[in-house]
Design a protein around this motif. Structure first.
Motif, mmCIF file in Angstrom:
data_model
loop_
_atom_site.group_PDB
_atom_site.id
_atom_site.type_symbol
_atom_site.label_atom_id
_atom_site.label_comp_id
_atom_site.label_asym_id
_atom_site.label_seq_id
_atom_site.Cartn_x
_atom_site.Cartn_y
_atom_site.Cartn_z
ATOM 1 N N HIS A 8 8.760 5.689 3.845
ATOM 2 C CA HIS A 8 8.298 5.882 2.471
ATOM 3 C C HIS A 8 8.973 7.100 1.840
ATOM 4 C CE1 HIS A 8 4.850 2.914 2.344
ATOM 5 N NE2 HIS A 8 5.268 2.851 3.607
ATOM 6 N N MET A 58 9.743 8.519 -2.051
ATOM 7 C CA MET A 58 8.369 8.881 -2.437
ATOM 8 C C MET A 58 8.062 10.347 -2.108
ATOM 9 S SD MET A 58 6.261 5.402 -1.693
ATOM 10 C CE MET A 58 5.068 5.768 -2.967
ATOM 11 N N THR A 66 1.804 6.958 3.763
ATOM 12 C CA THR A 66 1.522 5.655 4.374
ATOM 13 C C THR A 66 2.527 5.373 5.494
ATOM 14 O OG1 THR A 66 0.581 4.847 2.318
ATOM 15 C CG2 THR A 66 1.322 3.174 3.890
ATOM 16 N N CYS A 122 4.456 10.330 -0.097
ATOM 17 C CA CYS A 122 3.635 9.226 0.387
ATOM 18 C C CYS A 122 3.421 9.418 1.882
ATOM 19 C CB CYS A 122 4.323 7.884 0.117
ATOM 20 S SG CYS A 122 3.333 6.485 0.682
ATOM 21 N N PRO A 177 0.818 -1.217 0.000
ATOM 22 C CA PRO A 177 0.000 0.000 0.000
ATOM 23 C C PRO A 177 0.853 1.270 0.000
ATOM 24 C CG PRO A 177 -0.705 -1.521 1.735
ATOM 25 C CD PRO A 177 0.604 -2.026 1.216
ATOM 26 N N HIS A 178 0.365 2.267 -0.706
ATOM 27 C CA HIS A 178 0.989 3.593 -0.704
ATOM 28 C C HIS A 178 -0.119 4.636 -0.805
ATOM 29 C CE1 HIS A 178 5.165 2.282 -1.005
ATOM 30 N NE2 HIS A 178 4.844 1.441 -1.983
ATOM 31 N N SER A 179 0.295 5.902 -0.722
ATOM 32 C CA SER A 179 -0.674 6.992 -0.786
ATOM 33 C C SER A 179 0.056 8.252 -1.223
ATOM 34 C CB SER A 179 -1.308 7.202 0.601
ATOM 35 O OG SER A 179 -0.292 7.498 1.551
HETATM 36 CU CU LIG Z 1 4.475 4.820 0.199
#
Ligand SMILES: [Cu+2]
Length: 399
Positions: free
Chosen positions: A230, A235, A224, A222, A181-183
């Protein structure tokens, strides 16, 4: 992969070694008492034997300690793409510094490297800016001959520079092509983060939007958990939100500063994150746009008399950037990328905090080679230096 613990334990006395030394000297004393009554002539060979035995015992104990340390650090790997340093029962060692490690052909590799484009891209026309950010895990180059297993928005770290205008709606499509999962968290957005910045599962995508209402240059990253990891893995990126009016600039560049914390040199096999080193904020490399020194071999350019605008974001994860251009003074400095208020003028060095931005104009009349740096000079050593070549001048400049 954890960096082998043995050399570190030997070089830096640790608790395991002290224990081993104490117990072997204990044995030594007892044996000495036992043999004390023997003939003096026998003492010398026995002494030598004792010394050798004690050394062997010490070596065995150290080897065992190193083995324990290694296996503990393997167990401490709580997620892919991250290692702790060598863990012992009473502390964790960071990997040694790999700063400045360069293969023999580093110069040729630096020349062959395609520098990350720094020119500010055009803002899309119309009321909506559509941005797609594919998320990937993959190997990136962070210095000549040095590779890192990064997590990225797009093809590399930083992710693409985004340019919009105040009042435009930004539609972000996040497509997670990675196995976890990432965001994405946009500092430019005023939006409920629990909804907009929520995780996207592997193989899934989502779209959300916000109106770019505040001018500036903002970090995106990111979010997450743990966001620290991250971000440290690559990211992050920058979004420029251009105000309705601004002084004209002939050249505009986007620079993202960031640190890299390596669990190995990265020359033979790609490095991953050493979390202990990251916690201690002792990076191996600090970069403009993800690759050490890349604008030394491939300078940014301007003509004499141009106003050159730098849109700077410091992605961290932890260190600030003290933005400075050698050979000139910042003609305008919008500190903290505050484009609502008037800029400062005549600034030598302006702080760009981790997770923040700054917008800086220089106007250079005299042809030459002008380095732009973080004036926190350890960061220069580790790669956060580039060159602005003004006019048609030959040569380079080191800093
Ligand atoms: Cu991430």
């Amino acid at each position: 992969m954890a960096y082998p613990a043995t050399p570190r334990l030997t070089a830096t006395p640790g608790y395991y070694e002290q224990d081993a030394e104490q117990s072997s000297s204990h044995v030594l004393l007892k044996l000495f008492a036992l043999f004390a009554g023997l003939a003096v002539g026998a003492m010398i060979p026995i002494g030598i034997w004792l010394a050798v035995s004690a050394q062997q015992a010490s070596d065995d104990a150290q080897a065992a300690a190193a083995k324990v340390a290694n296996s503990s650090s393997q167990e401490a790997m709580s997620m892919p793409g991250m290692t702790h340093g060598a863990a012992t029962a009473r502390g964790t060692y960071a990997s040694p510094s790999f700063a400045g490690i360069a293969p023999a052909n580093a110069d040729a590799l630096a020349m062959a490297h395609r520098a990350a484009p720094a020119a500010l891209p055009a803002a899309p026309p119309g009321p909506v800016a559509h941005v797609t950010l594919p998320i990937r895990h993959g190997t990136v180059s962070i210095a000549p001959g040095i590779k890192y297993e990064a997590w990225t928005f797009g093809a590399g770290a930083p992710g693409p520079a985004i340019h919009v205008r105040v009042g435009q709606r930004v539609e972000i499509t996040l497509r997670n092509d990675s196995p976890m999962p990432h965001s994405v968290d946009f500092h430019a957005a005023k939006i409920a983060p629990n909804v907009a910045f929520s995780d996207v599962m592997p193989g899934k995508s989502k779209t959300f939007g916000f109106v770019a209402s505040t001018p500036g240059v903002f970090m995106y990253h990111c979010g997450t958990a743990p966001a620290f990891v991250h971000i440290a893995n690559g990211m992050y990126g920058a979004i420029v939100v251009e105000p309705k009016t601004m002084p004209t600039a002939q050249r505009q560049y986007v620079l993202v500063a960031s640190e890299w914390y390596l669990n190995g040199p990265g020359d033979k096999t790609p490095a991953t994150l050493d979390l202990t080193k990251a916690n201690q904020m002792t990076p191996d490399w600090v970069t403009w746009n993800g690759y050490a020194h890349q604008y030394k071999e491939h300078p940014l350019t301007a003509n004499p008399g141009d106003t050159v605008r730098f849109w700077v974001v410091d992605a961290g994860p932890s260190l600030n950037t003290e933005f400075h251009v050698v050979g000139t003074v910042l003609a305008r400095a919008w500190a903290d990328a505050d484009l609502i208020d008037a800029p400062q003028h005549g600034i030598q060095t302006s702080l760009v905090p981790a997770g923040g931005g700054g917008v800086f104009d220089v106007k250079i009349d005299q042809p030459g080679i002008y380095p732009f740096v973080s004036h926190s000079f350890a960061s220069v050593n580790m790669g956060e230096v580039g060159l602005l070549k003004v006019g048609h001048v030959a040569g380079t400049m080191s800093h």
